[in-house]
Write an enzyme that holds these catalytic residues in place. Structure first.
Site, PDB file in Angstrom:
ATOM      1  N   LYS A 198       1.070  -1.076  -0.074  1.00  0.00           N
ATOM      2  CA  LYS A 198       0.036   0.102   0.014  1.00  0.00           C
ATOM      3  C   LYS A 198       1.065   1.399   0.146  1.00  0.00           C
ATOM      4  CE  LYS A 198       0.969   1.287   4.710  1.00  0.00           C
ATOM      5  NZ  LYS A 198       1.692   2.555   4.814  1.00  0.00           N
ATOM      6  N   ASP A 216      -2.224  -1.557  10.273  1.00  0.00           N
ATOM      7  CA  ASP A 216      -2.704  -1.659   8.728  1.00  0.00           C
ATOM      8  C   ASP A 216      -3.416  -2.678   8.258  1.00  0.00           C
ATOM      9  OD1 ASP A 216      -1.094   0.930   8.970  1.00  0.00           O
ATOM     10  OD2 ASP A 216       0.483   0.008   7.573  1.00  0.00           O
TER      11      ASP A 216
HETATM   12  O1  C5P Z   1       0.567  -1.629  14.518  1.00  0.00           O
HETATM   13  P1  C5P Z   1       1.793  -1.521  13.891  1.00  0.00           P
HETATM   14  O2  C5P Z   1       2.815  -2.779  14.367  1.00  0.00           O
HETATM   15  O3  C5P Z   1       2.101  -1.122  12.757  1.00  0.00           O
HETATM   16  O4  C5P Z   1       2.611  -0.460  14.860  1.00  0.00           O
HETATM   17  C1  C5P Z   1       4.067  -0.298  15.276  1.00  0.00           C
HETATM   18  C2  C5P Z   1       4.489   0.739  16.046  1.00  0.00           C
HETATM   19  O5  C5P Z   1       4.317   1.940  15.187  1.00  0.00           O
HETATM   20  C3  C5P Z   1       3.455   0.869  17.140  1.00  0.00           C
HETATM   21  O6  C5P Z   1       4.039   0.142  18.244  1.00  0.00           O
HETATM   22  C4  C5P Z   1       3.525   2.266  17.613  1.00  0.00           C
HETATM   23  O7  C5P Z   1       4.751   2.618  18.350  1.00  0.00           O
HETATM   24  C5  C5P Z   1       3.644   2.956  16.465  1.00  0.00           C
HETATM   25  N1  C5P Z   1       2.463   3.223  15.763  1.00  0.00           N
HETATM   26  C6  C5P Z   1       1.722   4.342  16.234  1.00  0.00           C
HETATM   27  N2  C5P Z   1       0.629   4.810  15.997  1.00  0.00           N
HETATM   28  C7  C5P Z   1      -0.257   4.177  14.964  1.00  0.00           C
HETATM   29  C8  C5P Z   1       0.453   2.896  14.243  1.00  0.00           C
HETATM   30  C9  C5P Z   1       1.713   2.594  14.693  1.00  0.00           C
HETATM   31  O8  C5P Z   1       2.200   5.039  17.329  1.00  0.00           O
HETATM   32  N3  C5P Z   1      -1.506   4.404  14.512  1.00  0.00           N
END
Ligand code: C5P
Length: 280
Positions: free
Chosen positions: A9, A133
């Site tokens: 994406k 995501d």
């Molecule tokens: O959910 P994902 O594994 O993509 O997130 C990785 C890290 O990115 C989270 O632990 C967080 O630190 C940060 N993040 C965030 N806000 C989001 C998505 C991700 O702070 N909306």
């Protein structure tokens, strides 16, 4: 055997709204699936087996495919042992959502193998527990996502657009980029209606994560300027980087330190998964 495409994406715009007390950030982002992607095969087997063409990726419980498999089993109470093979093409630590896409594809596949017991929306609601995501990848391919990414508003497909994806050698860690934003919990961006403004043409492509990403790796800023001077009218970091998507008639870079991919926007039909592109 089920062979599924697992698309990447890009974020056509990405606004950070605020930092939440749980450490995540609320955002408002227009996501688009593209035909750069991985291929994953799923097969009933006498035991679980997971293999991958990229040996830099973990093949144990840290891999999002296996996390998704265990999540699906936990939520549905079903258990079908499977053999899964991942042909990895989406660059990692690139802001292209490769891990989340693989997880979403696994949730979809397991649902198929267990006779479609839950809706795609339900799979997305479960998926956000393991990756922000993932709900997007269970959308129809063009969606405005808010909250942590769990509120998904499907939008009609955009007119066919080609993009050039440019990925420099080094990746960027998503948690590190968000951390670099260092917003106080009380911070709240102004209440923009970005979606309306974007489609009215009054705002263009933007990404609030570019600034912290460029602070972590200033070479990325230099690369962006170079791509702009090569003729692309838009060059924007995708998600938390380190890849850029470029729009317009620019000169395709030939630098051996860059991986370059030509891609198209893709969407899926309500009851089908993404078609496997002819070029992979
Ligand atoms: O959910 P994902 O594994 O993509 O997130 C990785 C890290 O990115 C989270 O632990 C967080 O630190 C940060 N993040 C965030 N806000 C989001 C998505 C991700 O702070 N909306």
């Amino acid at each position: 055997m089920l062979t599924l495409f697992s698309p990447a994406k890009i974020n056509l715009f990405l606004r950070i709204v605020n930092r939440r007390p749980d450490g995540f950030h609320n955002l408002g982002s227009l996501f688009q699936a593209i035909d750069l992607g991985d291929r994953i095969t799923f097969q009933s087997h006498h035991e679980d087996v997971f293999t991958c063409t990229d040996d830099s990726l973990p093949v144990d419980g840290k891999n999002l495919i296996l996390k998704a498999l265990h999540l699906f089993r936990r939520k549905t109470g079903t258990f079908i042992p499977v053999k899964i093979h991942l042909e990895k093409c989406i660059p990692i630590e690139a802001g292209l959502g490769g891990g989340s896409s693989n997880a979403a594809t696994t949730l979809w596949a397991m649902n198929q193998l267990t006779d479609k017991i839950v809706s795609a929306e339900q799979l997305g609601e479960w998926g956000v527990e393991i990756g922000s995501d993932i709900p997007f990848f269970l959308s129809l391919g063009t969606a405005f996502c808010t909250g942590r990414g769990e509120n998904v508003q499907n939008l009609p497909p955009l007119t066919a657009t080609s993009v050039c994806i440019v990925k420099p050698k080094g990746g960027l860690s998503t948690p590190q980029v968000f951390k670099k934003l260092s917003l106080p919990v009380s911070y709240l961006s102004k209440n923009y209606d970005d979606l309306t403004a974007f489609f009215a043409g009054s705002i263009g492509h933007f990404n609030d994560l570019e600034k912290p990403a460029f602070e972590i790796n200033p070479d990325l800023y230099i690369l962006k300027q170079r791509l702009l001077s090569d003729g692309f009218h838009t060059v924007l970091l995708s998600g938390s980087g380190s890849s850029f998507f470029c729009l317009g008639q620019g000169q395709i870079p030939t630098d051996p330190n860059l991986s370059v991919y030509s891609a198209k926007f893709i969407n899926r039909n309500l009851n089908d998964w993404y078609e496997i592109p002819k070029n992979i």
